[in-house]
Design a protein around this motif. Structure first.
Motif, PDB file in Angstrom:
ATOM      1  N   ALA A  48       0.833  -1.204   0.000  1.00  0.00           N
ATOM      2  CA  ALA A  48       0.000   0.000   0.000  1.00  0.00           C
ATOM      3  C   ALA A  48       0.868   1.254   0.000  1.00  0.00           C
ATOM      4  O   ALA A  48       0.621   2.193  -0.768  1.00  0.00           O
ATOM      5  N   SER A  51       2.694   1.595  -3.438  1.00  0.00           N
ATOM      6  CA  SER A  51       1.846   2.090  -4.518  1.00  0.00           C
ATOM      7  C   SER A  51       1.458   3.552  -4.297  1.00  0.00           C
ATOM      8  O   SER A  51       1.339   4.313  -5.251  1.00  0.00           O
ATOM      9  N   LEU A  52       1.274   3.961  -3.041  1.00  0.00           N
ATOM     10  CA  LEU A  52       0.929   5.350  -2.749  1.00  0.00           C
ATOM     11  C   LEU A  52       2.085   6.295  -3.083  1.00  0.00           C
ATOM     12  O   LEU A  52       1.882   7.349  -3.693  1.00  0.00           O
TER      13      LEU A  52
END
Length: 125
Positions: A48, A51-52
């Protein structure tokens, strides 16, 4: 357009070539970066966060590029956006995975329907 904002009625198409090329470069950076990110998500410790961070970096660079290229001219922005979309279309074609035709729905539809009933007959026997 003149400095005062009056439309002169002419558009220099040659001046739109550099924004188009920058748009292609920004699109290549953005979508190759997206592809690279997706390829490494499975092995990332924190997918997460990975990807952020990738999203913020790609969006930040693309938006900065658009801002710098436009120079308060909407024509330059449109040319840059066209280049961005062209890069995406080219990469979709280039990075498209090879398809295996043996498992496609069309192949299954064209299969002999009697072979399916033979399997069920042999199971009941």
């Amino acid at each position: 357009m003149t400095i005062t904002g009056e439309w002169t009625g002419s558009l220099d198409w040659q001046s739109l070539l550099p924004p188009l090329m920058v748009g292609i470069a920004l699109g290549l950076f953005y979508f190759v970066g997206l592809w690279w990110t997706v390829q490494r998500l499975a092995s990332a410790e924190n997918p997460a966060l990975f990807s952020l961070i990738s999203l913020f970096v790609r969006n930040g660079i693309a938006l900065l590029g658009f801002y710098l290229v436009t120079a308060d001219r909407w024509e330059r922005l449109v040319a840059c956006l066209i280049g961005f979309v062209l890069a995406r279309m080219a990469l979709v074609q280039f990075l498209k995975p090879e398809r295996d035709n043996t498992s496609s729905p069309k192949t299954q539809k064209n299969a002999d329907p009697r072979s399916h009933t033979k399997i069920h007959e042999s199971e009941s026997a």
